[in-house]
Scaffold this motif. Structure first.
Motif, PDB file in Angstrom:
ATOM      1  N   ARG A 154      -5.179   7.474 -13.393  1.00  0.00           N
ATOM      2  CA  ARG A 154      -6.540   7.981 -13.577  1.00  0.00           C
ATOM      3  C   ARG A 154      -7.177   7.513 -14.867  1.00  0.00           C
ATOM      4  NH1 ARG A 154      -5.330  13.903 -12.177  1.00  0.00           N
ATOM      5  NH2 ARG A 154      -5.116  13.736  -9.952  1.00  0.00           N
ATOM      6  N   ALA A 187      -3.684  18.422 -18.570  1.00  0.00           N
ATOM      7  CA  ALA A 187      -4.744  17.603 -17.958  1.00  0.00           C
ATOM      8  C   ALA A 187      -5.979  17.585 -18.845  1.00  0.00           C
ATOM      9  CB  ALA A 187      -5.097  18.149 -16.574  1.00  0.00           C
ATOM     10  N   LEU A 217     -14.984   4.142 -15.969  1.00  0.00           N
ATOM     11  CA  LEU A 217     -14.196   5.355 -16.178  1.00  0.00           C
ATOM     12  C   LEU A 217     -15.021   6.417 -16.875  1.00  0.00           C
ATOM     13  CD1 LEU A 217     -11.005   5.517 -15.703  1.00  0.00           C
ATOM     14  CD2 LEU A 217     -10.948   5.917 -18.118  1.00  0.00           C
ATOM     15  N   LEU A 274       1.151   7.199  -6.437  1.00  0.00           N
ATOM     16  CA  LEU A 274       0.099   8.138  -6.785  1.00  0.00           C
ATOM     17  C   LEU A 274       0.540   9.558  -6.497  1.00  0.00           C
ATOM     18  CD1 LEU A 274      -3.164   6.394  -5.693  1.00  0.00           C
ATOM     19  CD2 LEU A 274      -2.623   7.221  -7.942  1.00  0.00           C
ATOM     20  N   GLN A 275       1.442   9.687  -5.536  1.00  0.00           N
ATOM     21  CA  GLN A 275       1.918  11.032  -5.212  1.00  0.00           C
ATOM     22  C   GLN A 275       3.141  11.393  -6.024  1.00  0.00           C
ATOM     23  OE1 GLN A 275       2.444  11.119  -0.955  1.00  0.00           O
ATOM     24  NE2 GLN A 275       0.504  10.036  -0.747  1.00  0.00           N
ATOM     25  N   ASN A 319       3.494  12.791  -8.732  1.00  0.00           N
ATOM     26  CA  ASN A 319       3.562  14.102  -9.349  1.00  0.00           C
ATOM     27  C   ASN A 319       3.668  15.223  -8.323  1.00  0.00           C
ATOM     28  OD1 ASN A 319       1.089  13.776  -8.315  1.00  0.00           O
ATOM     29  ND2 ASN A 319      -0.047  14.361 -10.121  1.00  0.00           N
ATOM     30  N   ASP A 320       3.830  14.861  -7.059  1.00  0.00           N
ATOM     31  CA  ASP A 320       4.048  15.859  -6.025  1.00  0.00           C
ATOM     32  C   ASP A 320       5.516  16.256  -6.070  1.00  0.00           C
ATOM     33  OD1 ASP A 320       2.993  16.029  -2.595  1.00  0.00           O
ATOM     34  OD2 ASP A 320       4.480  17.214  -3.657  1.00  0.00           O
ATOM     35  N   THR A 340       0.830  -1.204   0.000  1.00  0.00           N
ATOM     36  CA  THR A 340       0.000   0.000   0.000  1.00  0.00           C
ATOM     37  C   THR A 340       0.860   1.247   0.000  1.00  0.00           C
ATOM     38  OG1 THR A 340      -0.110  -0.254   2.379  1.00  0.00           O
ATOM     39  CG2 THR A 340      -1.999  -0.968   1.103  1.00  0.00           C
ATOM     40  N   ASN A 364      -7.303  14.269 -20.815  1.00  0.00           N
ATOM     41  CA  ASN A 364      -8.647  13.776 -20.504  1.00  0.00           C
ATOM     42  C   ASN A 364      -9.489  13.663 -21.750  1.00  0.00           C
ATOM     43  OD1 ASN A 364      -8.300  13.493 -17.833  1.00  0.00           O
ATOM     44  ND2 ASN A 364      -9.789  15.045 -17.221  1.00  0.00           N
ATOM     45  N   SER A 412       0.561   4.353  -2.663  1.00  0.00           N
ATOM     46  CA  SER A 412       0.319   5.767  -2.350  1.00  0.00           C
ATOM     47  C   SER A 412       1.490   6.631  -2.760  1.00  0.00           C
ATOM     48  CB  SER A 412       0.027   5.957  -0.871  1.00  0.00           C
ATOM     49  OG  SER A 412       1.046   5.390  -0.111  1.00  0.00           O
TER      50      SER A 412
END
Lengths: 287, 324
Positions: A82, A132, A184, A12-13, A15-16, A5, A136, A9
């Motif tokens: 995403r 973005a 989605l 997923l972060q 791009n921070d 996990t 999308n 996480s």
């Protein structure tokens, strides 16, 4: 070692920008860099192909070396995302999936090479929002066509999803992937749209990009090479990835191709990038 | 615009015109463009063909969801981006999409996904606005939808244990988004200067609800309070544009013109009709009793006794006079 996990996480972060690097510092590019994607001839679907091509173009623009590997289980190795969850980039021992997280990581760790370092702060913010939006719109339009348009589904999508597995696993896999794609579309509120509405959304996006190119043209009085001036940025790579994939694919229903071809500036922009970074391999055979 | 067009939305709370993000977005489109359409707050979500609010009724046609409603308003001549130039239109579209990707997951997780928040606050809000007996199961449809949203945009499953929920990651993203919005708004009235846009509608819809809602766990609420220009933005739009649609079930300190803020117009109407019913019932009872009395012959007895009294002829008296 991070737990499962924890990895999810952390990825997923990805791009921070403040992940593990101090601002202003640059990490060396690892020696082992591998880009994983499904088999291009047999398995790769249109939205996944567009995403993979966008990442490859971006890495070439940054002049960062990488090796490509095509394997059956790339989508299962992927850490999540995403949209399409592909391609998967392995940098040493770290994994990144999808265009935005990869670009985010490169931007904060490769300060000399990252292509948008010459943009102003506000322009970079606008460009990130545009990345973005364009990602999308194009991805959702491609997904909608691949899964909701029956001629394309039967001819292109269905054989490709099940090709890696024997029956009955292929049927199960097909059902799973369809359910995921429809979910989605539902989350992004595109599931109730018909083909005409999707075309309208795509046209709006292409018009935006075409207007940007036109504005550059009138500013610099030369033919616009790239969307933000004379140097490329990640938005160029993304647009090239999607436009080139759409133009080079032969789908049963020509809506996507016709919509994109109606904007000659976009086609010229993609040809330019193809010529410089891919030696005309992607679009070379087309008119 | 055809006469009799109506937009059906959920009733508001905490002074807002609606409790639901999609309804608020549609309301913004209507009120920003000053479209002359009625708004129905006592809407029944099960009457819309898809079972969700908002929906727009024009004649016999129903249009569901924000995208459809926006398309209809554009066709009818009330486009929300009418006064923007091309570059601003592009930025409005781009940033609206960006705000959606950053805040949508946060909104759905903290309102419907987080078990404590959902059970104490959100479920009650939606249940009060849904008729019996649907109010027992209907709010959970929103929770199922939130499960999908959080799985796709947030990367975790709401049905997992609470320790595996990555709400902090969503909150961190949302805070960065709010910072950027605050920076973009600056001291301006609208995001693009003097005129409204779709970006204003979407930002107001998310932030107004997150700012006003009283949830046990809502990390973004304090963060928004720290951005004074966004707070002013929310308050200004609520007070100026949604003056007539605001609703709060708690009595405000400034007394309103009616004596009772607890009653909505439809409840007041019910009380008036109650009085009419009582009057009609009283008159009916009197008529019934009178008919019964007539049947029993009381009237004839009464009239006979009075004429008898008048027409009495005392013959004995006359004879006495003559003899004397």
């Amino acid at each position: 070692m991070e737990s499962e996990t924890g990895v999810a996480s952390a990825l997923l972060q990805a791009n921070d920008a403040q992940l593990a690097v101090l601002p202003g510092e640059s990490l060396p590019w690892p020696k082992e860099v591998c880009l994983y994607q499904p088999l291009e001839e047999l398995q790769l679907l249109l939205p996944e192909q567009a995403s993979c091509l966008a990442v490859k173009s971006y890495l070439r623009m940054c002049r960062l070396p990488y090796t490509e590997r095509q394997c059956d289980n790339a989508e299962f190795m992927s850490t999540g995302g995403r949209l399409t969850k592909l391609p998967l980039l392995r940098l040493g021992r770290r994994l990144f999936a999808e265009f935005e997280p990869i670009v985010g990581h490169v931007e904060c760790t490769q300060l000399e090479n990252a292509v948008s370092s010459w943009l102003g702060f506000e322009e970079r913010e606008d460009m990130r929002a545009e990345v973005a939006y364009v990602e999308n719109t194009f991805t959702l339009a491609e997904l909608h066509q691949c899964y909701k348009e029956s001629p394309i589904y039967v001819e292109h999508t269905q054989p490709r999803i099940g090709s890696a597995h024997p029956w009955p696993l292929s049927s199960i896999r097909r059902r799973e992937k369809c359910a995921e794609a429809l979910r989605l579309l539902r989350v992004y509120q595109w599931d109730k749209l018909n083909t005409r509405d999707v075309q309208a959304q795509l046209q709006q996006c292409c018009q935006l990009l075409s207007d940007k190119l036109e504005a550059r043209e009138s500013n610099s009085k030369l033919s616009a090479n790239y969307l933000y001036g004379q140097q490329p940025c990640e938005l160029d790579a993304l647009v090239f990835g999607h436009v080139a994939s759409i133009l080079s694919s032969q789908l049963a229903s020509p809506m996507l191709g016709d919509t994109v071809r109606a904007y000659p500036r976009l086609v010229a922009h993609s040809r330019g990038i193809d010529h410089v970074y891919h030696q005309d391999k992607q679009l070379g055979g087309l008119d | 615009m055809q006469l009799g067009s109506k937009l059906h939305v959920y009733k508001g709370e905490w002074g807002l015109p609606s409790i639901d993000f999609e309804c608020l977005r549609a309301l913004c489109l209507l009120r920003f463009t000053r479209c002359p359409m009625e708004i129905e707050t006592n809407a029944n979500p099960l009457r819309s063909g898809t079972g969700k609010l908002p929906y727009l009724q024009i004649g016999n046609d129903k249009f569901h969801g924000y995208k459809d409603i926006k398309r209809i308003l554009d066709i009818e001549g009330y486009p929300v981006d009418a006064h923007l130039n091309t570059k601003q239109k592009h930025l409005s579209i781009t940033y609206s999409n960006w705000v959606f990707t950053q805040l949508h997951a946060y909104y759905h997780y903290y309102l419907y996904g987080e078990p404590n928040n959902y059970d104490t606050t959100t479920r009650g809000l939606y249940a009060k606005r849904t008729p019996f007996p649907f109010n027992f199961y209907y709010p959970s449809t929103y929770q199922r939808e939130a499960c999908d949203v959080v799985q796709v945009l947030g990367g975790f499953d709401i049905n997992d244990k609470l320790e595996k929920h990555e709400g902090d990651y969503l909150a961190a993203n949302a805070k960065k988004c709010v910072n950027l919005l605050s920076r973009k708004l600056g001291r301006k009235v609208w995001f693009f200067g003097d005129t409204y846009s779709e970006l204003d509608a979407i930002v107001y819809s998310y932030l107004a609800i997150i700012y006003h809602i009283t949830l046990p766990n809502n990390p973004l609420q304090n963060h928004i309070k720290g951005c004074q220009n966004l707070v002013n933005f929310i308050k200004r739009i609520t007070k100026d544009i949604f003056r007539n649609e605001c609703y709060s079930s708690i009595k405000m300190t400034k007394a309103p013109s009616q004596s009772d803020t607890m009653l909505t117009p439809s409840e007041r109407k019910l009380m008036e009709t109650d009085l009419n019913t009582k009057i009609i019932a009283g008159v009916g009872a009197v008529l019934a009793m009178g008919a019964f009395a007539a049947w029993r012959g009381i009237y004839t007895q009464l009239t006979r006794s009075s004429t008898d009294y008048d027409g009495i002829d005392y013959e004995d008296d006359d004879i006495d006079e003559v003899l004397d």
